[in-house]
Design a protein around this motif. Structure first.
Motif, PDB file in Angstrom:
ATOM      1  N   VAL A 270       0.852  -1.180   0.000  1.00  0.00           N
ATOM      2  CA  VAL A 270       0.000   0.000   0.000  1.00  0.00           C
ATOM      3  C   VAL A 270       0.888   1.230   0.000  1.00  0.00           C
ATOM      4  CG1 VAL A 270      -1.692   1.316   1.323  1.00  0.00           C
ATOM      5  CG2 VAL A 270      -1.847  -1.164   1.249  1.00  0.00           C
ATOM      6  N   GLY A 271       0.699   2.115  -0.983  1.00  0.00           N
ATOM      7  CA  GLY A 271       1.478   3.339  -0.986  1.00  0.00           C
ATOM      8  C   GLY A 271       1.692   3.878  -2.376  1.00  0.00           C
ATOM      9  N   PRO A 272       2.412   4.991  -2.478  1.00  0.00           N
ATOM     10  CA  PRO A 272       2.577   5.673  -3.765  1.00  0.00           C
ATOM     11  C   PRO A 272       3.638   5.063  -4.670  1.00  0.00           C
ATOM     12  CG  PRO A 272       3.649   6.925  -2.027  1.00  0.00           C
ATOM     13  CD  PRO A 272       2.953   5.785  -1.351  1.00  0.00           C
ATOM     14  N   ALA A 273       4.330   4.032  -4.220  1.00  0.00           N
ATOM     15  CA  ALA A 273       5.401   3.435  -5.031  1.00  0.00           C
ATOM     16  C   ALA A 273       4.954   2.130  -5.680  1.00  0.00           C
ATOM     17  CB  ALA A 273       6.642   3.200  -4.175  1.00  0.00           C
ATOM     18  N   GLY A 274       3.670   2.001  -5.911  1.00  0.00           N
ATOM     19  CA  GLY A 274       3.144   0.753  -6.446  1.00  0.00           C
ATOM     20  C   GLY A 274       3.725   0.365  -7.787  1.00  0.00           C
ATOM     21  N   ASP A 275       3.916   1.340  -8.681  1.00  0.00           N
ATOM     22  CA  ASP A 275       4.462   1.014 -10.003  1.00  0.00           C
ATOM     23  C   ASP A 275       5.871   0.441  -9.888  1.00  0.00           C
ATOM     24  OD1 ASP A 275       2.150   1.883 -11.193  1.00  0.00           O
ATOM     25  OD2 ASP A 275       2.934   3.864 -11.738  1.00  0.00           O
ATOM     26  N   ALA A 276       6.691   1.037  -9.020  1.00  0.00           N
ATOM     27  CA  ALA A 276       8.055   0.549  -8.838  1.00  0.00           C
ATOM     28  C   ALA A 276       8.061  -0.851  -8.228  1.00  0.00           C
ATOM     29  CB  ALA A 276       8.842   1.514  -7.950  1.00  0.00           C
ATOM     30  N   VAL A 277       7.157  -1.082  -7.289  1.00  0.00           N
ATOM     31  CA  VAL A 277       7.091  -2.395  -6.636  1.00  0.00           C
ATOM     32  C   VAL A 277       6.641  -3.465  -7.613  1.00  0.00           C
ATOM     33  CG1 VAL A 277       5.859  -3.733  -4.890  1.00  0.00           C
ATOM     34  CG2 VAL A 277       6.742  -1.467  -4.317  1.00  0.00           C
ATOM     35  N   ILE A 278       5.578  -3.194  -8.351  1.00  0.00           N
ATOM     36  CA  ILE A 278       5.035  -4.223  -9.246  1.00  0.00           C
ATOM     37  C   ILE A 278       5.989  -4.482 -10.407  1.00  0.00           C
ATOM     38  CG2 ILE A 278       3.715  -2.806 -10.877  1.00  0.00           C
ATOM     39  CD1 ILE A 278       2.371  -5.894  -9.023  1.00  0.00           C
ATOM     40  N   ALA A 279       6.759  -3.473 -10.823  1.00  0.00           N
ATOM     41  CA  ALA A 279       7.725  -3.676 -11.905  1.00  0.00           C
ATOM     42  C   ALA A 279       8.837  -4.618 -11.473  1.00  0.00           C
ATOM     43  CB  ALA A 279       8.311  -2.331 -12.328  1.00  0.00           C
ATOM     44  N   ARG A 280       9.218  -4.545 -10.211  1.00  0.00           N
ATOM     45  CA  ARG A 280      10.321  -5.392  -9.714  1.00  0.00           C
ATOM     46  C   ARG A 280       9.803  -6.723  -9.192  1.00  0.00           C
ATOM     47  NH1 ARG A 280      13.907  -8.142  -8.933  1.00  0.00           N
ATOM     48  NH2 ARG A 280      16.010  -7.741  -8.159  1.00  0.00           N
ATOM     49  N   PHE A 281       8.609  -6.699  -8.566  1.00  0.00           N
ATOM     50  CA  PHE A 281       8.057  -7.914  -7.944  1.00  0.00           C
ATOM     51  C   PHE A 281       6.587  -8.057  -8.337  1.00  0.00           C
ATOM     52  CE2 PHE A 281      11.396  -6.441  -4.941  1.00  0.00           C
ATOM     53  CZ  PHE A 281      12.271  -7.504  -5.104  1.00  0.00           C
ATOM     54  N   PRO A 282       6.322  -8.639  -9.497  1.00  0.00           N
ATOM     55  CA  PRO A 282       4.940  -8.715  -9.996  1.00  0.00           C
ATOM     56  C   PRO A 282       4.023  -9.577  -9.141  1.00  0.00           C
ATOM     57  CG  PRO A 282       6.437  -9.984 -11.383  1.00  0.00           C
ATOM     58  CD  PRO A 282       7.295  -9.192 -10.448  1.00  0.00           C
ATOM     59  N   GLU A 283       4.575 -10.397  -8.254  1.00  0.00           N
ATOM     60  CA  GLU A 283       3.739 -11.231  -7.393  1.00  0.00           C
ATOM     61  C   GLU A 283       3.110 -10.450  -6.243  1.00  0.00           C
ATOM     62  OE1 GLU A 283       8.059 -12.434  -6.321  1.00  0.00           O
ATOM     63  OE2 GLU A 283       7.027 -11.180  -7.798  1.00  0.00           O
ATOM     64  N   THR A 284       3.532  -9.204  -6.036  1.00  0.00           N
ATOM     65  CA  THR A 284       3.002  -8.385  -4.946  1.00  0.00           C
ATOM     66  C   THR A 284       1.572  -7.941  -5.265  1.00  0.00           C
ATOM     67  OG1 THR A 284       5.252  -7.541  -4.680  1.00  0.00           O
ATOM     68  CG2 THR A 284       3.511  -6.412  -3.462  1.00  0.00           C
ATOM     69  N   LEU A 285       0.718  -7.941  -4.256  1.00  0.00           N
ATOM     70  CA  LEU A 285      -0.655  -7.454  -4.372  1.00  0.00           C
ATOM     71  C   LEU A 285      -0.643  -5.967  -4.044  1.00  0.00           C
ATOM     72  CD1 LEU A 285      -2.318 -10.395  -2.393  1.00  0.00           C
ATOM     73  CD2 LEU A 285      -1.932 -10.234  -4.862  1.00  0.00           C
ATOM     74  N   VAL A 286      -0.823  -5.119  -5.045  1.00  0.00           N
ATOM     75  CA  VAL A 286      -0.623  -3.679  -4.892  1.00  0.00           C
ATOM     76  C   VAL A 286      -1.956  -2.954  -4.833  1.00  0.00           C
ATOM     77  CG1 VAL A 286       0.282  -1.612  -6.022  1.00  0.00           C
ATOM     78  CG2 VAL A 286       1.628  -3.711  -5.992  1.00  0.00           C
ATOM     79  N   SER A 287      -2.024  -1.975  -3.922  1.00  0.00           N
ATOM     80  CA  SER A 287      -3.221  -1.151  -3.772  1.00  0.00           C
ATOM     81  C   SER A 287      -2.801   0.289  -3.512  1.00  0.00           C
ATOM     82  CB  SER A 287      -4.082  -1.651  -2.606  1.00  0.00           C
ATOM     83  OG  SER A 287      -5.103  -0.719  -2.304  1.00  0.00           O
ATOM     84  N   ASP A 288      -3.597   1.228  -4.004  1.00  0.00           N
ATOM     85  CA  ASP A 288      -3.348   2.638  -3.709  1.00  0.00           C
ATOM     86  C   ASP A 288      -4.486   3.245  -2.907  1.00  0.00           C
ATOM     87  OD1 ASP A 288      -5.339   2.715  -5.583  1.00  0.00           O
ATOM     88  OD2 ASP A 288      -4.251   3.971  -7.036  1.00  0.00           O
ATOM     89  N   GLN A 289      -5.256   2.396  -2.234  1.00  0.00           N
ATOM     90  CA  GLN A 289      -6.426   2.848  -1.492  1.00  0.00           C
ATOM     91  C   GLN A 289      -6.176   3.017   0.006  1.00  0.00           C
ATOM     92  OE1 GLN A 289      -9.349   3.672  -3.171  1.00  0.00           O
ATOM     93  NE2 GLN A 289      -7.887   3.422  -4.856  1.00  0.00           N
TER      94      GLN A 289
END
Length: 477
Positions: A270-289
């Motif tokens: 959770v946070g504003p760095a979701g694009d960077a996280v998902i680009a490096r670790f696509p298995e992460t469940l990303v949310s910006d809520q």
């Protein structure tokens, strides 16, 4: 488990044992162990030159009796008596019978310069404060000489109970300690002065409540989470990571890198760095809520690279699951909110952050690490992992403080702490206690750093990438 006991406890155990043994037996056991360790360290005893720095206590007696044993094996042994009128009579007589020489401090410098081995028997485990000027002068000469230095029980000038060094102290290559480890041998700055530590058992019966304990491979292997046949990613635990910012997106990536290798079944970011996280670790469940809408988690990590996002820190601390609080989160967290939590909280400051939380100078924390970690745990009613050259983990309710025995100086690199936070958070989500999660994470993190480095500089992601190797190394043993 390696354990360390206070001076008071060790002294009580010694008195109880001496009451059952013939007089002098305990000292002879210690001297035999000291002589054997010194001989092994020398490699060749016959013809070697040994200098004993002898104070007035039992440590001086241990050194004298050990010197007599080395003399009988062909070493040239010279005892420097710092307090001749209070030297141990039996040990002094034994050395003289064996043919050893006895001199005063005024003649010591030449002997030290020619020595192959210098034995520090100046001050025992009950000593407080730095060395007195005469002893400090000889300790400095020994450090400059080519001789190896062996400390008896504890380097003189190091506080046995805390590892604090408040003045001049002996810097040993080897410390031979008797009956039990002392906390000052395992905690910096004292650990740095001790060199290699060798424990000689002398028959002490110690209680089951040490001051410190240190996990070993088998302890970590027993604590590591392992999936069973019925496990799925949710049963293994889900970790929430609230980290990073527009300015510090890398902190989020690094925290997630540690979290994904820590045993939990899934990681929610959770946070504003979701694009960077998902680009490096696509298995992460990303949310910006935000944390309120991230989905169910079994633990949270909050704070790495968070900038000034106090609202997110407060939301995470308001949950009813274990929370790891790190980096900016330590600065932004409301102390009363942390103290009032019913679920476990694990705080992971370095010395500078701990100093800010305690309202003292960083140097004070680094000089008194054991006292500082206990004070911080009590002040915040949280488990505290104090990072540094010797990482300590303390529970707020007291009990033994955990000291980490793995690591390398190359771990002192940007982002290393973010990886540690993610790793420890994942272990929290896997249902380890805060004390165990912090201790196991520090152990694996230190071991991964060693495996990644092998004597060369490393980056934080190198540590994360070697966590599976560290895990396998522990489980294999």
């Amino acid at each position: 488990m390696r354990t360390a006991y206070s001076v008071e406890t060790v002294r009580a155990a010694e008195r109880a044992l001496m009451a059952r043994l013939p007089e002098g037996t305990l000292m002879q056991r210690a001297a035999a162990g000291l002589a054997a360790a010194s001989a092994e360290f020398l490699g060749r005893v016959y013809g070697s030159r040994v200098v004993l720095l002898v104070g007035s206590g039992d440590n001086g007696g241990d050194a004298l009796y050990a010197g007599a044993r080395l003399r009988r094996r062909g070493a040239g042994v010279t005892a420097v008596l710092l307090a001749p009128e209070r030297a141990h009579e039996g040990g002094l007589a034994a050395l003289r019978r064996a043919g050893g020489d006895v001199i005063g401090p005024e003649r010591a410098l030449g002997a030290i310069e020619r020595a192959d081995l210098v034995v520090d028997g100046v001050v025992g485990i009950g000593g407080k404060g730095g060395l007195r000027p005469e002893a400090a002068r000889l300790a400095s000469a020994a450090e400059r000489a080519r001789a190896a230095i062996v400390a008896v029980d504890l380097p003189s000038g190091v506080d046995a109970d805390t590892g604090e060094v408040s003045g001049s102290a002996v810097r040993a290559d080897l410390t031979v300690t008797f009956g039990a480890y002392k906390p000052g041998l395992l905690i910096d700055p004292g650990r740095e002065y001790a060199g290699t530590v060798r424990l000689v058992q002398i028959g002490l019966e110690l209680p089951p409540d040490p001051v410190l304990d240190a996990l070993q491979h088998e302890d970590v292997a027993r604590l590591l989470p392992r999936p069973g046949a019925e496990s799925d990613k949710y049963r293994r635990g889900v970790l929430g990571v609230a980290a990073g910012s527009a300015r510090y997106p890398g902190a989020a990536v690094l925290a997630v890198s540690g979290a994904l290798r820590g045993g939990a079944g899934a990681v929610r970011y959770v946070g504003p760095a979701g694009d960077a996280v998902i680009a490096r670790f696509p298995e992460t469940l990303v949310s910006d809520q935000g944390p309120d809408h991230a989905g169910r988690v079994q633990a949270w990590v909050v704070g790495p690279g968070a900038g000034d996002d106090a609202a997110t820190v407060a939301k995470v601390l308001g949950t009813d699951v274990p929370v790891l609080l790190d980096a900016d989160g330590l600065r932004l967290a409301d102390r009363d909110l942390v103290r009032g939590r019913t679920a476990p909280t694990l705080m992971t400051p370095h010395a500078g952050e701990a100093a800010a939380l305690l309202g003292v100078r960083r140097e004070e924390v680094e000089a008194a690490r054991l006292t500082s970690v206990r004070e911080l745990a009590a002040a915040y009613r949280a488990t505290v992992l104090l990072k540094g050259s010797t990482t300590l983990v303390a529970d707020p309710g007291g009990g033994p403080v955990r000291v980490n025995s793995t690591g390398t100086g190359w771990l002192a690199t940007a982002g290393s702490g973010d990886v540690l936070s993610g790793l420890a958070g994942s272990l929290l989500a896997s249902h380890l206690s805060a004390l165990d999660a912090g201790s196991v994470a520090a152990y694996l993190h230190g071991l991964a750093g060693r495996l990644a480095s092998r004597g060369a500089p490393i980056a934080a992601l190198d540590i994360a990438e070697h966590l599976p190797d560290a895990w396998r190394d522990v489980v294999r043993d």
